[in-house]
Enzyme design. Structure first.
Site, PDB file in Angstrom:
ATOM      1  N   LEU A 284       0.800  -1.132   0.110  1.00  0.00           N
ATOM      2  CA  LEU A 284      -0.129  -0.086  -0.028  1.00  0.00           C
ATOM      3  C   LEU A 284       1.143   1.246  -0.093  1.00  0.00           C
ATOM      4  CD1 LEU A 284      -2.571   1.483  -0.146  1.00  0.00           C
ATOM      5  CD2 LEU A 284      -2.505   1.819   2.519  1.00  0.00           C
ATOM      6  N   ASP A 286       3.158   1.394  -1.758  1.00  0.00           N
ATOM      7  CA  ASP A 286       4.277   1.683  -3.097  1.00  0.00           C
ATOM      8  C   ASP A 286       2.830   3.067  -4.138  1.00  0.00           C
ATOM      9  OD1 ASP A 286       6.341   0.647  -1.749  1.00  0.00           O
ATOM     10  OD2 ASP A 286       5.843  -1.635  -3.770  1.00  0.00           O
ATOM     11  N   HIS A 308      10.724  -0.556  -5.045  1.00  0.00           N
ATOM     12  CA  HIS A 308       9.841  -0.075  -5.615  1.00  0.00           C
ATOM     13  C   HIS A 308       9.158   1.383  -5.581  1.00  0.00           C
ATOM     14  CE1 HIS A 308       7.569  -3.197  -7.383  1.00  0.00           C
ATOM     15  NE2 HIS A 308       8.549  -3.090  -9.012  1.00  0.00           N
TER      16      HIS A 308
END
EC number: 6.5.1.4
Length: 341
Positions: A284, A286, A308
């Site tokens: 979440l 990210d 990420h």
């Protein structure tokens, strides 16, 4: 006014760099060139899902594009004006509908009218957030930030067959900041074993292991049979509704992996997040970074920083006048703070 070209190296963050850069190019109007797209992946260059995102983005903002073809490692994207409309995009594989939709939403929220977007492909793909995550966890937070989006899961699509479909209705909106310090008290829990063309005992074993690991009651565990033509596929989803957030965790059945192992994977994710006390789990986190940056301010806590998130932060700071800071928390975890540069 002609805007400066943003040039990026796409070798570090895989498809995430491409998707974020497309979203930011569309919303900011800044032209983009990405080299070495997915350069460190075993299959470098644009795959079908990435190509669909590029072509969809180009259609929505009348962009001039070079390099929009399968396997391309370099892309030039010069956006035009964002246009509201009724759009339909087909990935043509089990590539993720969720990731394509996430690429397009920031632009459609800045359009001059209401839009409908229908995307077909994979809705439940092990390498992407499932549609349930978007609907139950991500979009409710965006709605608190001002976004007006309704999402329907019309048909499930698993790997490798695909064939799933999402429909989003998007209305123009203004972003506003959001602070997420902790999840708050747990209010409701639900485990769902999705089965399409898979024997029922697989889901039963998954849910039994959830009971053993998490202590969830019969009422909190649900077996859900889908039409066989939506499979074959199996996903185990855990949803935890809290005062300030809804967390969604998912693991997928696959050949050679026992039902018990699938349940262990998803239970371990949920336990790690619950024990951390942080608001947003790793996945979440990210997905929250870009909308918060578009709002110009915001903060959230998360147990750890993924690769990420790190690559996404670098891309965002190239396009937007924001600073994305990282504060270490006592006892572990991080607070991500977005401020104006």
């Amino acid at each position: 006014m002609r805007k400066d070209l943003i040039e990026l190296d796409g070798s570090e963050g895989g498809g995430q760099i491409l998707r974020s850069a497309l979203s930011l190019s569309m919303t900011s109007g800044q032209p983009l060139r990405i080299r070495n797209i997915r350069g460190r992946r075993s299959r470098p260059g644009l795959l079908r899902q990435h190509l669909t995102a590029v072509r969809a983005a180009a259609e929505i903002c009348a962009a001039e594009v070079e390099g929009a073809e399968l396997g391309s490692r370099e892309l030039a994207f010069r956006p035009g004006a964002i246009r509201a409309g009724d759009y339909a995009f087909a990935i043509g594989s089990a590539g993720s509908c969720s990731l394509v939709l996430q690429t397009l939403l920031p632009a459609l929220l800045a359009a001059n009218g209401e839009s409908r977007v229908r995307i077909s492909g994979g809705t439940h793909n092990p390498l992407a957030p499932p549609a349930d995550f978007l609907r139950d966890s991500w979009l409710p937070l965006l709605q608190r930030m001002g976004a007006e989006v309704d999402l329907e899961l019309l048909r499930h699509g698993f790997v490798p067959a695909g064939g799933g479909e999402l429909l989003a209705r998007v209305r123009p909106a203004r972003w506003r900041p959001l602070q997420l310090e902790h999840p708050g008290a747990a209010l409701r829990r639900q485990a769902r074993a999705l089965l399409a063309g898979i024997p029922g005992h697989v889901g039963e074993r998954e849910l039994e292991r959830v009971r053993q690991r998490l202590g969830w009651s019969d009422e909190e565990r649900q077996l859900e049979f889908l039409a066989e033509d939506q499979g074959p596929g199996n996903a185990l989803l855990l949803r935890i509704d809290c005062e300030h957030i809804c967390a969604t965790f998912c693991a997928f059945g696959q050949a050679g992996v026992s039902a018990e192992r699938v349940a262990e994977q998803v239970a371990t994710q949920a336990i790690g997040w619950m024990e951390s006390g942080c608001a947003a789990d790793e996945h979440l986190a990210d997905q929250l970074l870009l909308p918060m940056a578009l709002a110009g301010a915001g903060s959230f806590t998360t147990p750890r920083l993924s690769a990420h998130l790190q690559s996404n932060r670098r891309v965002i700071e190239r396009f937007l006048p924001v600073r994305i800071g990282d504060q270490a928390l006592d006892g572990g975890g991080h607070r991500i703070v977005i401020t104006s540069a």
